[in-house]
Design an enzyme around this catalytic site. Structure first.
Site, PDB file in Angstrom:
ATOM      1  N   HIS A   1      45.199   7.861 -28.619  1.00  0.00           N
ATOM      2  CA  HIS A   1      44.242   6.891 -29.179  1.00  0.00           C
ATOM      3  C   HIS A   1      43.820   5.851 -28.138  1.00  0.00           C
ATOM      4  CE1 HIS A   1      44.584   7.724 -33.575  1.00  0.00           C
ATOM      5  NE2 HIS A   1      45.760   8.210 -33.222  1.00  0.00           N
TER       6      HIS A   1
ATOM      7  N   CYS B   1      42.609  12.425 -31.836  1.00  0.00           N
ATOM      8  CA  CYS B   1      43.751  12.775 -32.676  1.00  0.00           C
ATOM      9  C   CYS B   1      43.335  13.618 -33.892  1.00  0.00           C
ATOM     10  CB  CYS B   1      44.494  11.496 -33.057  1.00  0.00           C
ATOM     11  SG  CYS B   1      46.193  11.810 -33.521  1.00  0.00           S
TER      12      CYS B   1
ATOM     13  N   GLU C   1      41.368   3.973 -28.238  1.00  0.00           N
ATOM     14  CA  GLU C   1      40.795   2.794 -28.930  1.00  0.00           C
ATOM     15  C   GLU C   1      41.881   1.796 -29.331  1.00  0.00           C
ATOM     16  OE1 GLU C   1      41.378   5.636 -30.225  1.00  0.00           O
ATOM     17  OE2 GLU C   1      41.941   5.486 -32.323  1.00  0.00           O
TER      18      GLU C   1
END
Ligand code: GLN
Length: 194
Positions: free
Chosen positions: A171, A79, A173
């Site tokens: 994202h 990002c 994660e």
């Protein structure tokens, strides 16, 4: 293997947790000195790219990070990290601090809009259907011939690789799915030592 995570601002802790789940050691880069430590690859997290770029310059890390990556160290930008690695930024450009100008892409900052730009979907990443969380995300507006597009959503490129550089507009994660981090770790394992 040890992964360094740029921890100037943003979602770096979530990458640490993901790497921990995968049994991989990591540490935070908070100042220029930390770049002298030994590491195999680097993550530039999501957050606010204007702040991350400003702090990279303010902490005199700009040249050191560029040299490391140009020397072959694998890097993964999520990002804001995608924006930071790009050669050019379009869209919502608000300041003068330059991106690292390493990956041959134009990142359209806040490409989905500032407020309504957060959404969740599933799409393919290197042959696997994975969950994707977008938060005021950019997309890849254009890419040079050496850039391989790894994912698209609604016709927009949202993950790409160029040599030792991997970027996602979403994202990974923030989900339970480990596919993107595993892909990055395999890039890190096969990278020539620098
Ligand atoms: N909109 C942010 C920026 O421009 C990126 C958001 C994110 O990293 N989740 O830097």
């Amino acid at each position: 293997m040890t992964v360094a995570i740029l921890a100037l601002q943003g979602a770096f802790v979530e990458h640490q947790h993901m790497l921990g789940r995968l049994g991989v050691q990591s540490f935070e880069i908070r100042q220029r000195q930390d770049l002298l430590k030994s590491f195999d690859s680097l993550i530039i997290p999501g957050g606010e790219s204007t702040t991350i770029r400003k702090l990279i310059c303010e902490f005199s890390m700009y040249d050191d990070i560029r040299e490391r990556i140009l020397g072959g160290t694998p890097v993964f930008g999520t990002c804001a990290g995608l924006i930071t690695l790009s050669k050019e930024i379009s869209g919502d450009v608000t300041d003068a601090d330059p991106p690292l100008k390493l990956m041959d892409i134009t990142a359209c900052r806040n490409g989905y809009g500032r407020q309504l730009g957060s959404f969740f979907c599933r799409s393919d990443f290197v042959g696997k259907n994975i969950p994707m969380t977008f938060i005021r995300a950019p997309f890849i507006e254009s890419a040079g011939p050496n850039v391989e597009i790894l994912s698209t959503v609604d016709g927009k490129a949202v993950a790409a690789r160029q040599r030792n550089m991997l970027v996602t507009a979403f994202h990974p994660e923030l989900t339970d799915d480990t596919a993107v981090h595993e892909y990055f770790l395999s890039m890190s394992r096969t990278a020539p030592q620098t």
